[in-house]
Design a protein around this motif. Structure first.
Motif, PDB file in Angstrom:
ATOM      1  N   ALA A  25     -48.201  78.914  47.948  1.00 29.02           N
ATOM      2  CA  ALA A  25     -47.004  78.098  48.111  1.00 29.02           C
ATOM      3  C   ALA A  25     -45.787  78.892  47.647  1.00 29.02           C
ATOM      4  CB  ALA A  25     -47.125  76.808  47.308  1.00 29.02           C
ATOM      5  N   THR A  26     -44.733  78.902  48.458  1.00 25.75           N
ATOM      6  CA  THR A  26     -43.549  79.709  48.179  1.00 25.75           C
ATOM      7  C   THR A  26     -42.291  78.867  48.311  1.00 25.75           C
ATOM      8  OG1 THR A  26     -44.675  81.661  49.092  1.00 25.75           O
ATOM      9  CG2 THR A  26     -42.287  81.804  48.819  1.00 25.75           C
ATOM     10  N   LYS A  27     -41.337  79.087  47.402  1.00 29.67           N
ATOM     11  CA  LYS A  27     -40.036  78.448  47.511  1.00 29.67           C
ATOM     12  C   LYS A  27     -38.977  79.399  46.956  1.00 29.67           C
ATOM     13  CE  LYS A  27     -37.862  73.929  47.084  1.00 29.67           C
ATOM     14  NZ  LYS A  27     -38.014  72.517  46.638  1.00 29.67           N
ATOM     15  N   THR A  28     -37.929  79.635  47.751  1.00 28.83           N
ATOM     16  CA  THR A  28     -36.846  80.522  47.348  1.00 28.83           C
ATOM     17  C   THR A  28     -35.670  79.682  46.873  1.00 28.83           C
ATOM     18  OG1 THR A  28     -37.530  82.274  48.870  1.00 28.83           O
ATOM     19  CG2 THR A  28     -35.244  82.314  48.113  1.00 28.83           C
ATOM     20  N   PHE A  29     -35.197  79.976  45.655  1.00 30.22           N
ATOM     21  CA  PHE A  29     -34.094  79.244  45.052  1.00 30.22           C
ATOM     22  C   PHE A  29     -32.829  80.097  44.930  1.00 30.22           C
ATOM     23  CE2 PHE A  29     -38.118  77.827  43.167  1.00 30.22           C
ATOM     24  CZ  PHE A  29     -38.114  76.485  43.516  1.00 30.22           C
ATOM     25  N   GLY A  30     -33.000  81.436  44.957  1.00 31.71           N
ATOM     26  CA  GLY A  30     -31.863  82.322  44.773  1.00 31.71           C
ATOM     27  C   GLY A  30     -32.235  83.739  45.161  1.00 31.71           C
ATOM     28  N   ASP A  31     -31.363  84.680  44.835  1.00 31.18           N
ATOM     29  CA  ASP A  31     -31.534  86.073  45.252  1.00 31.18           C
ATOM     30  C   ASP A  31     -32.254  86.933  44.220  1.00 31.18           C
ATOM     31  OD1 ASP A  31     -30.132  85.510  47.599  1.00 31.18           O
ATOM     32  OD2 ASP A  31     -28.192  85.929  46.642  1.00 31.18           O
TER      33      ASP A  31
END
Length: 422
Positions: A96-102
């Motif tokens: 499971a993957t989630k991108t919140f920022g750089d």
């Protein structure tokens, strides 16, 4: 307890108990995978399932197709969400993957499989007494992987709303027991962009409130399945016409234990399983066994594995039988990164329920080794940490259980470590 039909919004203790009551051994974790995927997608994570989480050709110790089909059918009967069962096919596991920022990509690895063993069912065992012991005869969460799955889900929940400046990747790995699932997940390519990896285990014979910030230097390990094929004959009338597979196996066992231990490094060997389903008056046609070797380094383990294969070949030649070998499972060794370990220690010091922080070395083996080494090879850092849980009996025993307050401690330490890395 009542069986859960969803993990969405379920307390982590209830998630752990539901998984404890419905254990699934390696490469059979269909219900576990489906329920975790459902909860993770509900939190807004991008979810990969089954063959998307591993290199299928690298899988080891895969059960027979009939056993896999039976496990899928059981999961369906126990309420596993159909859409996820269909999507994963015959291979289990979740990423499971989630991108919140750089910022950095941070991975958290937990394993989800149970052991093929019978759980204690008397009132001296709390899961039996309180109604969440295994409902699956011959399968048991006897190593805390039910709690690991709950911890992974807890970390996902903590970041789902607020996040951090970076990307979170959660690896719910199948088939750790036997060293069968780590290498195929490491070879999937999904570790290659991970900057920091945290792998976690509960219990480890440490009391609740203790955090092992670095649990490293496991023994490399390989498990070899061996089948000797001979020729049956009547043991009284014409034993000379037979070729005795069991005799070859027993010759191999004695000589396997006679392999010279390596002078430069720790080495181990054990024959843990032998079988010959044969009448007492028949020269044995087939005998099987499972051999395990270990070494303090990759090279020491390879030395033991090569010598074991030579012994098996010699025993087969001596008794004029054929043989086949197949690798059932394999692990390697690793060293944790000090910089990441220090972040874990800082997070643990900030966790109110933690009263001791220690470091120690493994006494066994662990296939998170392949994920850790993959991240390190790509230039990232990794550590394997432990969360004390006052386990009531030893790991891999019928009375194993944990103090469930360790679940929240594990979540807190991991969450705080991630935040310190960003």
């Amino acid at each position: 307890m009542d069986t859960l039909d969803t993990f969405v919004e379920a307390p982590l203790r209830d998630v752990r108990r539901d998984l404890h009551a419905h254990p699934e051994a390696g490469w059979k974790e269909f219900r576990t995978t489906a329920l975790l995927a459902d909860a993770l997608e509900d939190l807004g994570y991008d979810v990969l399932l089954g063959s998307e989480t591993v290199d299928p050709d690298e899988r080891l110790g895969v059960p027979p197709a009939d056993d896999v089909a039976a496990a899928r059918a059981r999961a369906r009967n126990e309420g596993a969400p159909e859409e996820y069962l269909d999507e994963m096919g015959d291979i289990t596991g979740v990423i499971a993957t989630k991108t919140f920022g750089d910022g950095p990509v941070i991975g958290v690895r937990t394993d989800i499989d149970a052991l093929p063993m019978q759980e204690a069912m008397d009132d001296d065992h709390r899961p039996a007494r309180e109604g969440f012991a295994s409902a699956h005869p011959g399968e048991m969460h006897a190593c805390g992987h039910d709690a690991h799955a709950a911890i992974g889900l807890g970390v996902a929940r903590e970041f789902a709303g607020n996040g951090f400046d970076g990307t979170l990747k959660l690896f719910f790995q199948s088939a750790e027991e036997g060293g069968r699932g780590g290498k195929p997940m490491a070879e999937s390519g999904h570790l290659d962009d991970v900057d920091h990896l945290l792998a976690v285990h509960v219990g480890l014979d440490e009391p609740t409130g203790t955090v092992l910030s670095s649990y490293d230097a496991p023994l490399a390990n390989a498990k070899l399945d061996v089948t000797f094929d001979g020729e049956p004959a009547h043991a009284g009338r014409e034993p000379n016409a037979g070729r005795n597979a069991l005799q070859a196996a027993t010759a191999a066992i004695g000589n396997l234990y006679g392999i010279a231990r390596h002078g430069d490094e720790r080495t181990r060997i054990n024959v843990g399983r032998v079988s010959a389903d044969n009448a007492q008056n028949v020269i044995c046609e087939e005998a099987t066994m499972r051999v395990e070797v270990r070494g303090g380094t990759h090279d020491a383990n390879e030395y033991m594995l090569e010598r074991a294969r030579e012994v098996i070949d010699g025993a087969a030649t001596m008794h004029d039988v054929d043989y086949e070998t197949s690798l059932y499972g394999k692990t390697t060794t690793f060293e944790n990164d000090d910089a990441l370990t220090e972040r874990v220690e800082a997070a643990a010091r900030a966790t109110e329920a933690v009263d001791e922080i220690i470091r120690k070395e493994f006494g066994g083996s662990e296939d998170a080794s392949y994920l850790i080494r993959r991240v390190q090879k790509q230039g990232g850092t990794a550590t394997y940490l432990g969360i004390g849980a006052s386990n009531s009996a030893g790991h891999h025993t019928a009375y194993f259980d944990i103090d469930e307050t360790a679940i929240d401690i594990g979540v807190d330490v991991l969450v705080d470590t991630v935040e310190l890395l960003t």
